[in-house]
Design an enzyme around this catalytic site. Structure first.
Site, PDB file in Angstrom:
ATOM      1  N   ASP A 125      55.917   4.937  61.399  1.00 40.92           N
ATOM      2  CA  ASP A 125      56.818   4.804  60.258  1.00 40.92           C
ATOM      3  C   ASP A 125      57.757   6.000  60.198  1.00 40.92           C
ATOM      4  O   ASP A 125      57.322   7.146  60.264  1.00 40.92           O
ATOM      5  CB  ASP A 125      55.997   4.711  58.962  1.00 40.92           C
ATOM      6  CG  ASP A 125      56.871   4.271  57.798  1.00 40.92           C
ATOM      7  OD1 ASP A 125      57.827   3.521  58.016  1.00 40.92           O
ATOM      8  OD2 ASP A 125      56.579   4.694  56.664  1.00 40.92           O
ATOM      9  N   HIS A 132      67.207   7.647  50.340  1.00 41.45           N
ATOM     10  CA  HIS A 132      65.785   7.676  49.981  1.00 41.45           C
ATOM     11  C   HIS A 132      65.221   9.090  50.147  1.00 41.45           C
ATOM     12  O   HIS A 132      64.514   9.596  49.278  1.00 41.45           O
ATOM     13  CB  HIS A 132      65.008   6.690  50.857  1.00 41.45           C
ATOM     14  CG  HIS A 132      63.518   6.757  50.689  1.00 41.45           C
ATOM     15  ND1 HIS A 132      62.891   6.287  49.556  1.00 41.45           N
ATOM     16  CD2 HIS A 132      62.533   7.256  51.488  1.00 41.45           C
ATOM     17  CE1 HIS A 132      61.575   6.478  49.678  1.00 41.45           C
ATOM     18  NE2 HIS A 132      61.338   7.064  50.835  1.00 41.45           N
ATOM     19  N   GLU A 198      57.942  -0.088  49.799  1.00 42.19           N
ATOM     20  CA  GLU A 198      59.062   0.543  50.481  1.00 42.19           C
ATOM     21  C   GLU A 198      59.792  -0.552  51.236  1.00 42.19           C
ATOM     22  O   GLU A 198      59.204  -1.231  52.084  1.00 42.19           O
ATOM     23  CB  GLU A 198      58.589   1.660  51.425  1.00 42.19           C
ATOM     24  CG  GLU A 198      58.110   2.874  50.649  1.00 42.19           C
ATOM     25  CD  GLU A 198      57.894   4.112  51.497  1.00 42.19           C
ATOM     26  OE1 GLU A 198      57.643   3.971  52.704  1.00 42.19           O
ATOM     27  OE2 GLU A 198      57.981   5.216  50.935  1.00 42.19           O
ATOM     28  N   GLU A 200      61.866  -1.785  53.989  1.00 41.43           N
ATOM     29  CA  GLU A 200      62.214  -1.281  55.316  1.00 41.43           C
ATOM     30  C   GLU A 200      62.498  -2.446  56.254  1.00 41.43           C
ATOM     31  O   GLU A 200      62.167  -3.586  55.971  1.00 41.43           O
ATOM     32  CB  GLU A 200      61.047  -0.461  55.906  1.00 41.43           C
ATOM     33  CG  GLU A 200      60.604   0.699  55.039  1.00 41.43           C
ATOM     34  CD  GLU A 200      59.641   1.656  55.740  1.00 41.43           C
ATOM     35  OE1 GLU A 200      59.696   1.771  56.981  1.00 41.43           O
ATOM     36  OE2 GLU A 200      58.829   2.286  55.044  1.00 41.43           O
ATOM     37  N   ASP A 230      56.310  -1.327  53.280  1.00 41.48           N
ATOM     38  CA  ASP A 230      55.317  -0.281  53.526  1.00 41.48           C
ATOM     39  C   ASP A 230      54.719   0.136  52.182  1.00 41.48           C
ATOM     40  O   ASP A 230      55.208   1.054  51.528  1.00 41.48           O
ATOM     41  CB  ASP A 230      56.021   0.891  54.219  1.00 41.48           C
ATOM     42  CG  ASP A 230      55.059   1.919  54.739  1.00 41.48           C
ATOM     43  OD1 ASP A 230      53.950   1.554  55.143  1.00 41.48           O
ATOM     44  OD2 ASP A 230      55.423   3.111  54.742  1.00 41.48           O
ATOM     45  N   ARG A 234      51.732   6.298  45.469  1.00 41.15           N
ATOM     46  CA  ARG A 234      52.484   7.546  45.237  1.00 41.15           C
ATOM     47  C   ARG A 234      51.630   8.676  44.692  1.00 41.15           C
ATOM     48  O   ARG A 234      51.899   9.858  44.977  1.00 41.15           O
ATOM     49  CB  ARG A 234      53.637   7.280  44.260  1.00 41.15           C
ATOM     50  CG  ARG A 234      54.632   6.270  44.740  1.00 41.15           C
ATOM     51  CD  ARG A 234      55.276   6.657  46.040  1.00 41.15           C
ATOM     52  NE  ARG A 234      56.247   5.653  46.470  1.00 41.15           N
ATOM     53  CZ  ARG A 234      56.776   5.600  47.681  1.00 41.15           C
ATOM     54  NH1 ARG A 234      56.418   6.494  48.605  1.00 41.15           N
ATOM     55  NH2 ARG A 234      57.635   4.684  47.996  1.00 41.15           N
ATOM     56  N   GLN A 237      49.745  10.002  47.562  1.00 39.93           N
ATOM     57  CA  GLN A 237      50.704  10.650  48.456  1.00 39.93           C
ATOM     58  C   GLN A 237      51.103  12.042  47.968  1.00 39.93           C
ATOM     59  O   GLN A 237      51.133  13.002  48.742  1.00 39.93           O
ATOM     60  CB  GLN A 237      51.947   9.766  48.576  1.00 39.93           C
ATOM     61  CG  GLN A 237      53.015  10.276  49.549  1.00 39.93           C
ATOM     62  CD  GLN A 237      54.231   9.337  49.610  1.00 39.93           C
ATOM     63  OE1 GLN A 237      54.237   8.282  48.986  1.00 39.93           O
ATOM     64  NE2 GLN A 237      55.235   9.721  50.359  1.00 39.93           N
ATOM     65  N   LYS A 250      49.376   5.575  52.722  1.00 38.71           N
ATOM     66  CA  LYS A 250      50.082   4.547  53.499  1.00 38.71           C
ATOM     67  C   LYS A 250      49.104   3.745  54.346  1.00 38.71           C
ATOM     68  O   LYS A 250      49.494   3.162  55.349  1.00 38.71           O
ATOM     69  CB  LYS A 250      51.100   5.218  54.413  1.00 38.71           C
ATOM     70  CG  LYS A 250      52.032   6.173  53.705  1.00 38.71           C
ATOM     71  CD  LYS A 250      53.197   5.461  53.072  1.00 38.71           C
ATOM     72  CE  LYS A 250      54.224   6.473  52.593  1.00 38.71           C
ATOM     73  NZ  LYS A 250      55.470   5.819  52.216  1.00 38.71           N
ATOM     74  N   THR A 254      50.720  -2.740  55.295  1.00 44.08           N
ATOM     75  CA  THR A 254      52.155  -2.826  55.576  1.00 44.08           C
ATOM     76  C   THR A 254      52.422  -4.292  55.886  1.00 44.08           C
ATOM     77  O   THR A 254      51.845  -4.835  56.820  1.00 44.08           O
ATOM     78  CB  THR A 254      52.534  -1.935  56.780  1.00 44.08           C
ATOM     79  OG1 THR A 254      52.255  -0.571  56.434  1.00 44.08           O
ATOM     80  CG2 THR A 254      54.003  -2.071  57.130  1.00 44.08           C
ATOM     81  N   GLU A 360      61.868   5.404  43.227  1.00 45.68           N
ATOM     82  CA  GLU A 360      63.268   5.766  42.990  1.00 45.68           C
ATOM     83  C   GLU A 360      63.862   4.979  41.826  1.00 45.68           C
ATOM     84  O   GLU A 360      64.607   5.526  41.012  1.00 45.68           O
ATOM     85  CB  GLU A 360      64.097   5.507  44.248  1.00 45.68           C
ATOM     86  CG  GLU A 360      63.723   6.385  45.424  1.00 45.68           C
ATOM     87  CD  GLU A 360      64.284   5.802  46.711  1.00 45.68           C
ATOM     88  OE1 GLU A 360      65.414   6.144  47.049  1.00 45.68           O
ATOM     89  OE2 GLU A 360      63.588   5.002  47.360  1.00 45.68           O
TER      90      GLU A 360
HETATM   91 CA    CA Z   1      57.575   4.042  54.881  1.00 48.57          CA
END
Ligand code: CA
Length: 418
Positions: A125, A132, A198, A200, A230, A234, A237, A250, A254, A360
Site C-alpha cells: 500500500d 491526502h 480509504e 484507492e 483500504d 484510525r 493507527q 490496516k 482491504t 479527512e
Molecule cells: Ca491505504
C-alpha cells in the site's frame, strides 16, 4: 475513441459500465457450478471456461480459464493479453459470425455470484495522493510540516497483508486493538471507534520481475486496475504508526472491486502526472502519461437506508503513478509476482468534498457529516455500507469498474475476555 458496438444490446448503452470497449475480467459461479473465469459484456458474463472447452477461445495449449483466478492467464504474458482482447472483440462485435456459438455461453450477470478475480501473493500500500498526505500530516503531525521530507522524492509505501484482501460484497468486522486517545494517560484495549475507509485504486502486476525495472517496464508489466478500499482503524493507527508505519490499523480488510479492468481498456484515458516540485531521480522519472482520468465516488448508507454520496474525486489527482510505484518497489531487488497488488494511496482532491477518507471528510471527527437520510457521521457505525464507484467517460461509452462494496458489522465479543 467511440463506442465499439456489440450484438449484446445492453453493452451499447452509453452509461453501461461494461461495453465492448471494456471487457473486464472476473471470476464467477452460478448455482451448482464451480468458480471459473468470466468476461463482463453488458448485463452478461461470457463463461471463459466453456469458451475454452468448446474451442471458441484458445490462448494456450493448457486450459487457463477453468480456474478461480486469472493468474495463469496473466502469466502467459502481454502478447497473450493482446491476443485475447482482440479475439473477444471479434467474437462480441456487432455482425460477428460467431454470435450463435458465443450466445450459448453467456450467463446473465444477475444469476451469477462474483468472487475474488485473482490470487494476490503480496499486497503493498502506497501513500501517493498529495492532498491526502497533506491532510493527514496536518492532523497527525503538524500543518506547517504536513508532508514528510521524503514525500516529494519517493512514493512512500509499506508491505501490507495479502491475506486480508477480500472481494466486494464481503462483510467487514470492526476490529479490536490497542488504542490511546488524546484523553487517555495510558493505552487501553478496546473496539476501534474510528473505523474508516480509504478510496484507492489497486494496480495488478501481470508480469513477474526479479531485478530493478524501469518505469516504462513497470508500466508494461501492469495488467489492470481495480477499485480498492483500504479499511483503516484510525485510533489504532494514531498510536501504533511511529516509526514503522501502520500495522494492525490496516490488517482488518482491504476490499477490491470484482472486475479487473485491463490497462488496454484504459489506454484512451491516460493523463499526465502533476508538475514536479523537485525533479524526480531517474529510476522513477515519468516516461509519458501514466495516470488515468477516472471519476471516483464514495457513498455511505446506514443499515436499511438509502446511500448518500460523501465524496467525489479522480484518479488523476495522484502524485505518483502505479508504474512509478512499481518501479520504485523493485529498486532494492525485491521480486514481484504475478497477481501482486499495489494500492495507490488514498485519492483526495483539493476541496473538502473531494476527500477520500472519513478522517479527512470529518477532519478527525471535529466536523461530522450529515447524511441525506439525517444521520450524523464522523466515522463508520456498525451496519453502515460503504461503496466505491469508478468510471472513465469515453465518446458515447463508459468504462466502469463494478462497485466496491463493504458493510461493517459489529465487533466480536472481546476475544481476550476470560
Ligand atoms: Ca491505504
Amino acid at each position: 475513441m467511440p463506442l465499439m458496438k456489440s450484438w449484446v444490446a445492453s453493452a451499447n448503452d452509453a452509461n453501461h459500465p461494461f461495453p465492448l470497449n471494456n471487457l473486464p475480467y472476473g471470476v464467477f459461479s452460478t448455482e451448482g457450478t464451480e468458480e471459473r473465469c468470466g468476461v463482463a459484456i453488458g448485463d452478461m458474463i461470457l463463461d471463459m471456461a466453456a469458451a475454452e472447452e468448446t474451442g471458441l477461445i484458445k490462448i494456450s495449449e493448457i486450459p487457463v480459464f477453468d480456474a478461480p483466478y486469472w493468474n495463469e492467464f496473466m502469466d502467459l504474458g502481454s502478447d497473450a493479453w493482446d491476443e485475447l482482447r482482440a479475439r473477444l472483440i471479434a467474437l462480441l462485435s456487432d455482425g460477428s459470425e460467431a454470435r450463435a456459438a458465443v450466445e450459448a455461453l453467456l450467463v446473465p450477470m444477475a444469476d451469477a455470484t462474483l468472487h475474488m478475480p485473482l490470487v494476490v501473493p503480496e499486497y503493498t500500500d502506497f501513500y501517493a495522493g498529495r492532498h491526502h498526505a497533506v491532510n493527514v500530516g496536518s492532523m497527525f503531525r503538524d500543518p506547517a510540516n504536513a508532508l514528510p521530507p521524503n514525500w516529494l522524492h519517493i512514493p512512500i509505501g509499506y508491505n501490507g497483508r495479502a491475506s486480508s484482501v477480500i472481494v466486494s460484497g464481503t462483510d467487514v468486522r470492526r476490529p479490536w486493538g490497542q488504542l490511546k486517545g488524546p484523553n487517555d494517560d495510558l493505552p487501553r484495549w478496546g473496539k476501534c471507534a474510528r473505523f474508516d475507509i480509504e478510496l484507492e485504486m489497486g494496480a495488478i502486476v501481470g508480469t513477474a520481475s526479479d531485478a530493478p525495472i524501469t518505469v516504462q517496464e513497470a508500466d508494461d508489466n501492469i495488467f489492470g486496475y481495480v477499485l480498492l478500499n483500504d479499511w483503516s482503524a484510525r485510533d489504532i493507527q494514531a498510536w501504533e504508526y511511529q516509526p514503522l508505519g501502520p500495522f494492525q490499523a490496516k490488517a482488518t480488510a482491504t476490499t477490491i472491486s470484482p472486475w479487473i479492468v485491463t490497462k488496454a481498456a484504459l489506454e484512451p484515458f491516460r493523463t499526465d502526472t502533476p508538475e514536479r516540485e523537485f525533479e524526480l531521480l531517474d529510476h522513477i522519472k515519468d516516461c509519458g502519461p501514466m495516470l488515468y482520468d477516472i471519476d471516483l465516488e464514495v457513498t455511505m448508507a446506514p443499515a436499511g437506508k438509502e446511500p448518500t454520496t460523501i465524496a467525489r474525486t479522480n484518479y488523476n489527482e495522484m502524485y505518483y503513478s502505479a508504474a512509478q510505484q512499481l518501479a520504485h518497489h523493485t529498486t532494492a531487488g525485491s521480486p514481484m509476482n504475478v497477481g501482486d497488488l499495489l494500492g495507490s494511496g488514498t485519492i483526495s482532491g483539493s476541496e473538502k468534498e473531494n476527500r477520500g477518507s472519513l478522517l479527512e471528510l470529518s477532519w478527525g471527527g471535529k466536523e461530522p457529516m450529515t447524511l441525506d437520510t439525517g444521520e450524523e457521521r464522523s466515522f463508520i457505525e456498525d451496519g453502515d455500507t460503504l461503496t466505491l464507484k469508478g468510471a472513465a467517460k469515453g465518446d458515447g461509452y463508459t468504462i466502469g469498474f463494478g462497485d466496491c462494496v463493504g458493510t461493517v458489522i459489529a465487533a466480536l465479543d472481546d476475544p481476550y475476555a476470560r
